[in-house]
Design an enzyme around this catalytic site. Structure first.
Site, PDB file in Angstrom:
ATOM      1  N   THR A  43     -25.994  16.305 -15.237  1.00  0.00           N
ATOM      2  CA  THR A  43     -25.716  16.447 -16.680  1.00  0.00           C
ATOM      3  C   THR A  43     -26.630  15.452 -17.395  1.00  0.00           C
ATOM      4  O   THR A  43     -27.058  14.447 -16.799  1.00  0.00           O
ATOM      5  CB  THR A  43     -24.234  16.205 -17.035  1.00  0.00           C
ATOM      6  OG1 THR A  43     -23.439  17.137 -16.307  1.00  0.00           O
ATOM      7  CG2 THR A  43     -23.930  16.352 -18.520  1.00  0.00           C
ATOM      8  N   GLU A  95     -20.917  25.533 -13.064  1.00  0.00           N
ATOM      9  CA  GLU A  95     -19.924  25.059 -14.043  1.00  0.00           C
ATOM     10  C   GLU A  95     -18.546  25.680 -13.815  1.00  0.00           C
ATOM     11  O   GLU A  95     -17.546  25.197 -14.355  1.00  0.00           O
ATOM     12  CB  GLU A  95     -20.419  25.382 -15.449  1.00  0.00           C
ATOM     13  CG  GLU A  95     -20.183  24.303 -16.470  1.00  0.00           C
ATOM     14  CD  GLU A  95     -21.162  23.153 -16.372  1.00  0.00           C
ATOM     15  OE1 GLU A  95     -20.685  22.017 -16.198  1.00  0.00           O
ATOM     16  OE2 GLU A  95     -22.366  23.363 -16.479  1.00  0.00           O
TER      17      GLU A  95
HETATM   18  N1  GLY Z   1     -19.845  19.670 -16.020  1.00  0.00           N
HETATM   19  C1  GLY Z   1     -19.426  18.499 -16.628  1.00  0.00           C
HETATM   20  C2  GLY Z   1     -18.597  18.720 -17.839  1.00  0.00           C
HETATM   21  O1  GLY Z   1     -18.823  19.666 -18.548  1.00  0.00           O
HETATM   22  O2  GLY Z   1     -17.688  17.986 -18.103  1.00  0.00           O
END
Ligand code: GLY
Length: 597
Positions: free
Chosen positions: A392, A431
């Protein structure tokens, strides 16, 4: 008086009136020396990679605004940080339009394919198979980043996508040198990358992690970026590329359809806005848990008078607010378009005062709520390695018209699902693991979710990504970070530091600690507490676990110091990013990751 003398007098009076009018206007617009300026004296960019910061600078130099620069930075990060974000992922963009004094939240979160089912990651015995939600195309939600690039270009930027995507296209075609961070994450996801021939071809060298300095070229990604530059969202979500994406996913066991892609929509939402310690905080609404969590924790802390407490008492109180906010996250938060979220109640001052009153001054509250099953797991599934915390990405941008962007983008786990549909150059996200694949069971970040975040067709999975602005008469801060479940508490730590003063370098440096309700443990950087503080917190009933600072994110912060009429920027020393402050005539970049002008 002669005609010439009358004309001269008239000219002098006119000049005087012009000067007075312009002085009055300056005052009205807040530009007098004694009042904060209405626009910043410089622009600034902080991102997780020097090549991405440079791409943003190029757009500013070409006459673009913060939104042009944001498109360039996001696209460049998609090329040079393939382990963090990309065209195959999603994210949140918090925008502020300087001239309108208006903030907008652009939700470009992935959504579940229409064929998704709540039990799609369970085996015949109803047991969760976590790898299915992490590796390969079944783990991938429908991407939102390409639609966001198009949306920003169409509504907020000044230049066409052919300009703003040019630096990323060049980086993909000409390549960039692999660094140690890339190598570490590629090594970690090696088996998953090897399982996808197109991913192995793109990110490995003869099936192995490339050596440091190897120039990684991604010609198929360059072609995909060119399609988006030429056709906007249609270059990705329809036509030949969309068919290649769907064919590649389905051939490897995934469930995407062309309808999933053509149906994908950006959603503009009202941000969460609240006040704390004289600052107005603007942050991410659901499907992010960030804004609600920050409003809850800071709302409780406003009742707890940290200014009267010593360090141990403060940390205890902050941790207890984290515990309560993450409990509510698990119980109530999900996609606001598919579940009823009692937002007003969760952020109501009376409710938060009640939660704060429930905090014992010297005893930790065990995380055993009656509203969730008693046999909740106490940590990560044992076979899943903990995430590094820099998968991220986040970047922060300010331009000299006062436009701002805080964007947190993700493909989730390092290198996402590790899967590239052949011919596309697009690395897909994983995700889907951010859903509660089995309500009550922890995901890869150890987060427990409830029914509100169960999988459903077309639903957006709950996120922790928290792009945030803080604004007062003193200044405007733009910040955010990667870090999985720790994102929200990292932003909390930064806001608490900001409320005490200091500079972006102080906020991104500050030692970090985190509690997320379950597992019932304070995770912290090794130097966050002294031995005495650790012992005192343990005596209160807290369990403490020091973890690698690299797992505590990669914060990127920009600050327009209105009172001091300067702009500062800082990139987290835990990462390898770059912060830069740009004036029209001068560009400052300093080696310690922090910048000011
Ligand atoms: N994939 C990390 C988040 O969206 O919190």
């Amino acid at each position: 008086m002669t005609k010439a003398a009358r004309l001269l007098t008239l000219l002098r009076r006119t000049l005087l009136i012009c000067v007075l009018f312009s002085y009055g206007l300056s005052n009205a617009m807040g530009k007098s020396p004694n009042q904060p300026a209405a626009t910043p004296p410089a622009a600034a960019i902080a991102s997780a990679h020097p090549a991405a910061t440079k791409a943003g600078e190029q757009l500013l130099a070409a006459g673009g605004n913060a939104f042009d620069a944001a498109i360039a930075v996001a696209a460049a990060l998609a090329v040079v940080e393939p382990y963090s974000s990309g065209l195959g992922g999603g994210g949140f963009w918090l925008l502020h339009l300087g001239t309108e004094e208006r903030s907008i939240f652009v939700d470009a979160r992935e959504r579940a394919p229409l064929a998704a089912r709540r039990d799609m990651y369970l085996d015949h015995d109803g047991e969760l198979v976590p790898e299915l939600a992490l590796n390969g195309p079944l783990a991938a939600g429908i991407p939102g980043v390409p639609a966001a690039l198009d949306h920003l270009a169409a509504h907020y930027a000044r230049l066409p996508l052919s300009h703003s995507l040019a630096p990323a296209i060049a980086l993909a075609r000409e390549g960039f040198p692999i660094d140690a961070h890339y190598r570490r994450l590629a090594r970690w996801r090696l088996e998953v990358l090897r399982a996808s021939p197109a991913a192995a071809e793109q990110f490995l060298l003869a099936g192995e992690v490339p050596p440091e300095g190897h120039v990684l070229r991604q010609p198929e990604l360059a072609r995909t970026l060119e399609r988006i530059a030429a056709r906007g969202r249609d270059g990705f979500y329809s036509g030949e590329l969309a068919e290649q994406l769907v064919a590649g996913v389905r051939a490897a066991g995934g469930i995407w359809t062309t309808e999933d892609l053509s149906d994908y929509r950006i959603i503009e939402r009202a941000p969460i806005v609240f006040d704390f310690a004289g600052w107005t905080i603007t942050s991410a609404p659901p499907p992010s848990a960030g804004g609600v969590g920050l409003a809850q924790m800071l709302g409780m802390l406003a009742e707890l008078h940290l200014e009267d407490q010593d360090r141990v008492a403060s940390v205890h109180r902050i941790v207890e607010t984290m515990r309560r906010a993450y409990r509510d996250r698990a119980a109530f938060l999900g996609d606001p378009d598919q579940v009823e979220i009692p937002l007003a109640r969760l952020m109501h001052p009376y409710y938060l005062a009640g939660l704060a009153r429930d905090i014992h001054p010297t005893r930790a509250t065990p995380s055993l709520p009656p509203s969730l099953p008693a046999d909740l797991p106490s940590g990560l599934p044992s076979h899943v390695p903990a995430s590094e915390g820099q998968d991220t990405t986040h970047f922060s941008i300010l331009d000299d018209e006062g436009n701002r962007v805080a964007a947190t983008l993700s493909i989730n786990y390092p290198f996402g699902a590790g899967f590239v549909p052949p011919g596309t150059g697009v690395l897909l996200n994983d995700e889907m693991d951010d859903f509660a694949a089995q309500p009550g069971t922890a995901n890869v970040y150890g987060l427990v979710g409830g029914e509100a975040n169960a999988i459903a067709p077309g639903k957006r999975m709950l996120s922790s990504m928290s792009p945030t602005f803080a604004e007062s008469d003193q200044g405007v801060a733009i910040l955010g970070t990667p870090g999985g479940s720790r994102i929200i508490t990292m932003v909390l730590n930064a806001l608490l530091a900001l409320s005490k003063g200091g500079t972006p370098a102080d906020w991104v440096d500050a030692p970090r600690f985190h509690h997320q309700y379950l597992p019932d443990v304070i995770q912290h950087e090794p130097d966050a507490f002294t031995a005495e503080e650790t012992a005192a917190l343990a005596a209160m009933g807290h369990r403490l676990e020091p973890i690698d600072p690299k797992m505590f994110g990669n914060m990127q912060a920009v600050y327009w110091d209105r009172a001091g009429q300067r702009v500062l920027a800082a990139s987290d020393p835990r990462g390898q990013g770059a912060a830069s402050v740009v004036t029209s005539s001068l560009h400052l970049q300093m080696p310690d990751n922090s910048q000011q002008n």
